[in-house]
Design a protein around this motif. Structure first.
Motif, PDB file in Angstrom:
ATOM      1  N   ILE A 138      -2.470 -49.594   8.218  1.00 19.67           N
ATOM      2  CA  ILE A 138      -1.884 -48.257   8.309  1.00 19.67           C
ATOM      3  C   ILE A 138      -0.565 -48.243   7.546  1.00 19.67           C
ATOM      4  O   ILE A 138       0.299 -49.091   7.754  1.00 19.67           O
ATOM      5  CB  ILE A 138      -1.663 -47.845   9.777  1.00 19.67           C
ATOM      6  N   ILE A 139      -0.440 -47.271   6.665  1.00 24.72           N
ATOM      7  CA  ILE A 139       0.770 -47.074   5.871  1.00 24.72           C
ATOM      8  C   ILE A 139       1.373 -45.753   6.339  1.00 24.72           C
ATOM      9  O   ILE A 139       0.685 -44.732   6.404  1.00 24.72           O
ATOM     10  CB  ILE A 139       0.444 -47.026   4.354  1.00 24.72           C
ATOM     11  N   ARG A 140       2.656 -45.776   6.659  1.00 25.01           N
ATOM     12  CA  ARG A 140       3.282 -44.564   7.192  1.00 25.01           C
ATOM     13  C   ARG A 140       4.723 -44.479   6.733  1.00 25.01           C
ATOM     14  O   ARG A 140       5.349 -45.492   6.417  1.00 25.01           O
ATOM     15  CB  ARG A 140       3.179 -44.550   8.706  1.00 25.01           C
ATOM     16  N   GLY A 141       5.252 -43.275   6.717  1.00 29.31           N
ATOM     17  CA  GLY A 141       6.640 -43.065   6.332  1.00 29.31           C
ATOM     18  C   GLY A 141       6.922 -41.583   6.256  1.00 29.31           C
ATOM     19  O   GLY A 141       6.120 -40.753   6.683  1.00 29.31           O
ATOM     20  N   GLY A 142       8.063 -41.241   5.686  1.00 27.96           N
ATOM     21  CA  GLY A 142       8.413 -39.834   5.573  1.00 27.96           C
ATOM     22  C   GLY A 142       9.722 -39.632   4.852  1.00 27.96           C
ATOM     23  O   GLY A 142      10.312 -40.570   4.309  1.00 27.96           O
ATOM     24  N   GLU A 143      10.157 -38.392   4.841  1.00 25.67           N
ATOM     25  CA  GLU A 143      11.408 -37.991   4.197  1.00 25.67           C
ATOM     26  C   GLU A 143      12.054 -36.889   5.026  1.00 25.67           C
ATOM     27  O   GLU A 143      11.358 -36.153   5.727  1.00 25.67           O
ATOM     28  CB  GLU A 143      11.129 -37.485   2.775  1.00 25.67           C
ATOM     29  N   LYS A 144      13.372 -36.785   4.897  1.00 24.70           N
ATOM     30  CA  LYS A 144      14.066 -35.801   5.729  1.00 24.70           C
ATOM     31  C   LYS A 144      13.923 -34.366   5.226  1.00 24.70           C
ATOM     32  O   LYS A 144      14.014 -33.428   6.004  1.00 24.70           O
ATOM     33  CB  LYS A 144      15.542 -36.164   5.899  1.00 24.70           C
ATOM     34  N   MET A 145      13.659 -34.163   3.921  1.00 27.37           N
ATOM     35  CA  MET A 145      13.479 -32.805   3.400  1.00 27.37           C
ATOM     36  C   MET A 145      12.418 -32.852   2.306  1.00 27.37           C
ATOM     37  O   MET A 145      12.665 -33.394   1.228  1.00 27.37           O
ATOM     38  CB  MET A 145      14.799 -32.251   2.845  1.00 27.37           C
ATOM     39  N   THR A 146      11.259 -32.287   2.600  1.00 25.74           N
ATOM     40  CA  THR A 146      10.124 -32.404   1.679  1.00 25.74           C
ATOM     41  C   THR A 146       9.124 -31.293   1.935  1.00 25.74           C
ATOM     42  O   THR A 146       9.344 -30.425   2.781  1.00 25.74           O
ATOM     43  CB  THR A 146       9.486 -33.804   1.824  1.00 25.74           C
ATOM     44  N   THR A 147       8.009 -31.350   1.222  1.00 24.15           N
ATOM     45  CA  THR A 147       6.933 -30.377   1.420  1.00 24.15           C
ATOM     46  C   THR A 147       5.657 -31.090   1.854  1.00 24.15           C
ATOM     47  O   THR A 147       5.513 -32.295   1.678  1.00 24.15           O
ATOM     48  CB  THR A 147       6.632 -29.594   0.117  1.00 24.15           C
ATOM     49  N   ASN A 148       4.745 -30.319   2.374  1.00 22.52           N
ATOM     50  CA  ASN A 148       3.457 -30.855   2.800  1.00 22.52           C
ATOM     51  C   ASN A 148       2.722 -31.505   1.624  1.00 22.52           C
ATOM     52  O   ASN A 148       2.201 -32.605   1.745  1.00 22.52           O
ATOM     53  CB  ASN A 148       2.613 -29.727   3.405  1.00 22.52           C
ATOM     54  N   ASN A 149       2.693 -30.831   0.470  1.00 29.66           N
ATOM     55  CA  ASN A 149       1.980 -31.387  -0.682  1.00 29.66           C
ATOM     56  C   ASN A 149       2.582 -32.707  -1.147  1.00 29.66           C
ATOM     57  O   ASN A 149       1.852 -33.617  -1.542  1.00 29.66           O
ATOM     58  CB  ASN A 149       1.924 -30.385  -1.834  1.00 29.66           C
ATOM     59  N   ARG A 150       3.897 -32.818  -1.126  1.00 25.55           N
ATOM     60  CA  ARG A 150       4.519 -34.091  -1.508  1.00 25.55           C
ATOM     61  C   ARG A 150       4.098 -35.201  -0.553  1.00 25.55           C
ATOM     62  O   ARG A 150       3.801 -36.311  -0.972  1.00 25.55           O
ATOM     63  CB  ARG A 150       6.049 -33.977  -1.539  1.00 25.55           C
ATOM     64  N   MET A 151       4.033 -34.899   0.727  1.00 26.66           N
ATOM     65  CA  MET A 151       3.650 -35.917   1.710  1.00 26.66           C
ATOM     66  C   MET A 151       2.164 -36.282   1.581  1.00 26.66           C
ATOM     67  O   MET A 151       1.799 -37.447   1.758  1.00 26.66           O
ATOM     68  CB  MET A 151       3.970 -35.455   3.130  1.00 26.66           C
ATOM     69  N   GLU A 152       1.334 -35.303   1.253  1.00 25.57           N
ATOM     70  CA  GLU A 152      -0.097 -35.590   1.039  1.00 25.57           C
ATOM     71  C   GLU A 152      -0.260 -36.603  -0.094  1.00 25.57           C
ATOM     72  O   GLU A 152      -0.995 -37.580   0.032  1.00 25.57           O
ATOM     73  CB  GLU A 152      -0.858 -34.301   0.696  1.00 25.57           C
ATOM     74  N   LEU A 153       0.426 -36.368  -1.210  1.00 25.07           N
ATOM     75  CA  LEU A 153       0.311 -37.248  -2.369  1.00 25.07           C
ATOM     76  C   LEU A 153       1.050 -38.566  -2.145  1.00 25.07           C
ATOM     77  O   LEU A 153       0.604 -39.624  -2.591  1.00 25.07           O
ATOM     78  CB  LEU A 153       0.823 -36.539  -3.623  1.00 25.07           C
ATOM     79  N   LYS A 154       2.148 -38.514  -1.423  1.00 27.21           N
ATOM     80  CA  LYS A 154       2.898 -39.740  -1.104  1.00 27.21           C
ATOM     81  C   LYS A 154       2.029 -40.701  -0.282  1.00 27.21           C
ATOM     82  O   LYS A 154       2.090 -41.920  -0.478  1.00 27.21           O
ATOM     83  CB  LYS A 154       4.175 -39.372  -0.331  1.00 27.21           C
TER      84      LYS A 154
END
Length: 154
Positions: free
Chosen positions: A43-59
């Motif tokens: 499982i690979i997981r993470g995030g960002e404090k200010m982003t968009t749904n599409n950026r997170m999908e591709l990330k």
């Protein structure tokens, strides 16, 4: 004297389930990728404090691809038309136009580099339809987004 004929090694068959989440879009976001190889799972997981749904999908896709050390055959399963159509339909045209007027060109260019050694096919799956791995990814991506929201409200 006979010599053995060497055949190229078969590529590992990998399944990648992925999802992204953004609270506010833009807002705190999270992503999750689940890599499966036979009985093994990562499982690979993470995030960002200010982003968009599409950026997170591709990330989720990019961060998962970074974990693979050898060329593989990868089946990507995503509920994101942005990711599936981006990879399977639009990407070649974006490259020809040098990513002019494309959102998230940094992530798409990173995807090109990360995906180069692999054979990749995308499979769109309907979100929130009971698909076990998609539901897991969705839950983890939202947990990550909530964690970033808590940290920014801290």
């Amino acid at each position: 004297m006979k010599t053995a004929i060497k055949t190229p090694m078969e590529r590992k068959q990998i399944k990648l389930f992925c999802d992204g989440s953004s609270l506010g879009n833009p807002g705190p976001g999270g992503y999750c990728g689940i890599l499966q190889y036979g009985e093994n799972e990562r499982i690979i997981r993470g995030g960002e404090k200010m982003t968009t749904n599409n950026r997170m999908e591709l990330k989720a896709v990019n961060e998962s691809l970074k974990c693979l050390k050898v060329p593989c055959e990868i089946a990507i399963y995503s509920d994101s038309k942005y990711v599936c159509d981006g990879i399977g339909v639009w990407l070649a045209g974006w490259v020809k136009k040098d990513f002019a007027k494309v959102k998230n060109p940094d992530l798409w260019q990173e995807y090109l580099a990360l995906s180069a050694p692999h054979q990749i096919q995308t499979h769109w799956i309907k979100g929130h339809s009971g698909h076990i791995q998609n539901e897991r990814c969705d839950k983890i991506a939202k947990e990550e987004a909530l964690q970033y929201k808590k940290e920014s409200n801290g």
